[in-house]
Design a protein around this motif. Structure first.
Motif, short mmCIF file in Angstrom:
data_model
loop_
_atom_site.label_atom_id
_atom_site.label_comp_id
_atom_site.label_asym_id
_atom_site.label_seq_id
_atom_site.Cartn_x
_atom_site.Cartn_y
_atom_site.Cartn_z
N SER A 136 -0.95 5.79 -11.00
CA SER A 136 0.01 4.81 -11.50
C SER A 136 1.22 4.73 -10.57
O SER A 136 1.43 5.62 -9.72
CB SER A 136 0.46 5.20 -12.90
N ARG A 137 2.00 3.69 -10.71
CA ARG A 137 3.18 3.51 -9.86
C ARG A 137 4.15 4.68 -10.02
O ARG A 137 4.76 5.13 -9.06
CB ARG A 137 3.87 2.19 -10.21
N GLU A 138 4.28 5.17 -11.26
CA GLU A 138 5.24 6.25 -11.50
C GLU A 138 4.80 7.57 -10.88
O GLU A 138 5.64 8.42 -10.54
CB GLU A 138 5.44 6.44 -13.02
N SER A 139 3.49 7.76 -10.72
CA SER A 139 3.00 9.04 -10.19
C SER A 139 2.59 8.97 -8.73
O SER A 139 1.87 9.84 -8.25
CB SER A 139 1.80 9.51 -11.04
N LEU A 140 3.02 7.94 -8.02
CA LEU A 140 2.70 7.84 -6.59
C LEU A 140 3.25 9.05 -5.84
O LEU A 140 4.40 9.46 -6.05
CB LEU A 140 3.32 6.56 -6.00
N PRO A 141 2.45 9.64 -4.96
CA PRO A 141 2.97 10.79 -4.18
C PRO A 141 4.14 10.41 -3.29
O PRO A 141 4.96 11.27 -2.95
CB PRO A 141 1.75 11.23 -3.36
N THR A 142 4.24 9.15 -2.91
CA THR A 142 5.35 8.72 -2.05
C THR A 142 6.67 8.69 -2.81
O THR A 142 7.73 8.59 -2.19
CB THR A 142 5.05 7.32 -1.50
N ARG A 143 6.61 8.76 -4.15
CA ARG A 143 7.83 8.74 -4.96
C ARG A 143 8.28 10.15 -5.34
O ARG A 143 9.24 10.31 -6.11
CB ARG A 143 7.61 7.90 -6.22
#
Length: 433
Positions: free
Chosen positions: A146-153
């Motif tokens: 998901s967008r919230e769990s992106l490694p880039t974040r």
């Protein structure tokens, strides 16, 4: 000046056409023009991207929606596709060399990758940010998380980018502006390479006519390099007063192709008319690659006696028979496709180098190389922006005319220039003499 009727009346060149004695203009496909450098770059396509990604996905990966992957690709601008493909190619290569899993990415590996880019390759913070954005994009395209769990974040990735900006600063090296060459106000000072200088070193041959038309259109429209290369002849609308209007289709900030229009001066339309008249095109891309092959003339050679020809002579039959005189010959091979980004950049730098060699540019001895390195395909767009601001145009008008995404983006290129006309300068310039 060529009008639409003049342009339509011109016949597209056949396989080869003789325009004057010793000059041949030939329409050549891309395969017939010489290949520069180490060969052609790999094409950017959804198939190439899918092949790269499929090689690094884990074996237990459940699969991806092909139509979703293709739709995400179709929604991107051409330059975004190229950047995504190049960025992922670099990242995947690094992962293979370091024996790390590329997809899904681990935050720790992303931090190591960023350190390698910064310390090992010397990349600036802006490049690091783009590389991380590309990795985030491919995760979304593949629905890896998901967008919230992106490694880039992850917090450590954000901290790594912040640390890089603190070490090197967030300010990017900007392309130097190529301005018209005329001061726009009493305080304005024009330095470096100017459009007037580039015009003066454009030749009168086919290549020179193309170059003159190219830089004239590039300056007056402020188009990005991809937009400049995409201009078609039918996009031109000559006006009765000698000026012109250029229809601009899809752009970086107008992906849906609503379009806009740009004004072209009498001088620019005259240069376009000369280029079209000489190249004999009436359709297709406006700016194309021109290959030049110049051959020196050769005097006539009388037949020689057989026994007077040395035994080691390679072409003894030609000497035995003799040969007629051959006049000088120039062959122009014109490509059927548009100029590339690299081609346009090479033209700018070649003309700038010619202006420096002609001693038209005031530059400290030994600094010419530094100046050439700051000239890019963005230089015309930056120079037009600087001239418009120097002439008193407001930010909204400049953005509307050139197509900047925001006023703040345009202002980045006039920060140093705007100091002379700023509030402190206006109030204290006369008082503090």
């Amino acid at each position: 000046m060529s009008t639409h009727s003049d342009i339509d009346a011109a016949q597209s060149p056949s396989r080869a056409s003789q325009t004057e004695e010793g000059v041949v203009i030939e329409l050549a496909g891309a395969a017939q023009l010489p290949v520069r450098g180490k060969g052609r770059a790999k094409p950017v396509s959804v198939d190439r991207l899918a092949a790269m990604v499929s090689e690094v996905l884990p074996e237990n990966f459940g699969g991806v929606s092909l139509i979703g992957f293709e739709t995400a690709w179709e929604a991107m601008a051409a330059e975004t596709r190229r950047a995504l493909t190049d960025d992922l190619s670099c990242y995947i290569t690094w992962c293979r060399e370091e024996k790390r899993q590329a997809l899904p990415a681990e935050p720790e590996d992303l931090v190591r990758y960023l350190r390698w880019l910064e310390q090992g390759r010397g990349y600036k913070p802006a490049t690091l940010t783009r590389r991380i954005a590309s990795i985030a994009r491919i995760h979304r395209m593949l629905a890896l998380c998901s967008r919230e769990s992106l490694p880039t974040r992850a917090a450590m990735v954000a901290d790594a980018l912040k640390a890089a900006r603190r070490r090197k600063g967030a300010q990017q090296r900007q392309a130097v502006g190529i301005r018209l060459g005329t001061a726009m106000n009493p305080q304005d000072e024009v330095r470096g390479v100017t459009l007037a200088m580039l015009f003066s070193v454009c030749g009168s041959d086919l290549q020179g006519l193309r170059d003159g038309a190219l830089i004239a259109v590039a300056f007056e429209t402020g188009l990005r390099v991809s937009e400049l290369a995409a201009i078609q002849i039918h996009d031109l609308d000559p006006q009765s007063d000698g000026r012109g209007i250029l229809a601009i289709g899809k752009t970086k900030t107008d992906q849906e192709g609503e379009g806009r229009y740009a004004w072209l001066s009498i001088d620019t339309m005259r240069r376009i008319g000369r280029w079209l008249e000489a190249s004999q095109f009436n359709g297709g891309p406006l700016f194309r690659r021109v290959g030049v092959d110049r051959r020196q003339g050769r005097p006539a050679r009388a037949p020689q006696e057989y026994f007077s020809i040395p035994g080691h002579t390679r072409y003894w039959r030609e000497r035995l028979q003799g040969s007629p005189a051959e006049p000088p010959r120039t062959r122009y091979a014109i490509g059927d496709g548009p100029l590339t980004r690299q081609g346009i950049n090479a033209i700018y730098k070649r003309l700038a180098r010619a202006a420096i060699d002609a001693e038209l540019v005031e530059e400290e001895p030994g600094r010419e190389g530094d100046l050439l390195r700051t000239i890019s395909t963005h230089s015309m767009r930056v120079g037009l922006t600087q001239d418009l601001f120097a002439s008193g145009e407001d930010g909204a008008g400049v953005c509307q005319a050139i197509g900047w995404k925001s006023v703040s983006t345009a202002l980045r290129y006039v920060r140093k220039q705007s100091v002379k006309g700023g509030a402190v300068s206006r109030v204290f310039d006369e008082l503090r003499k």
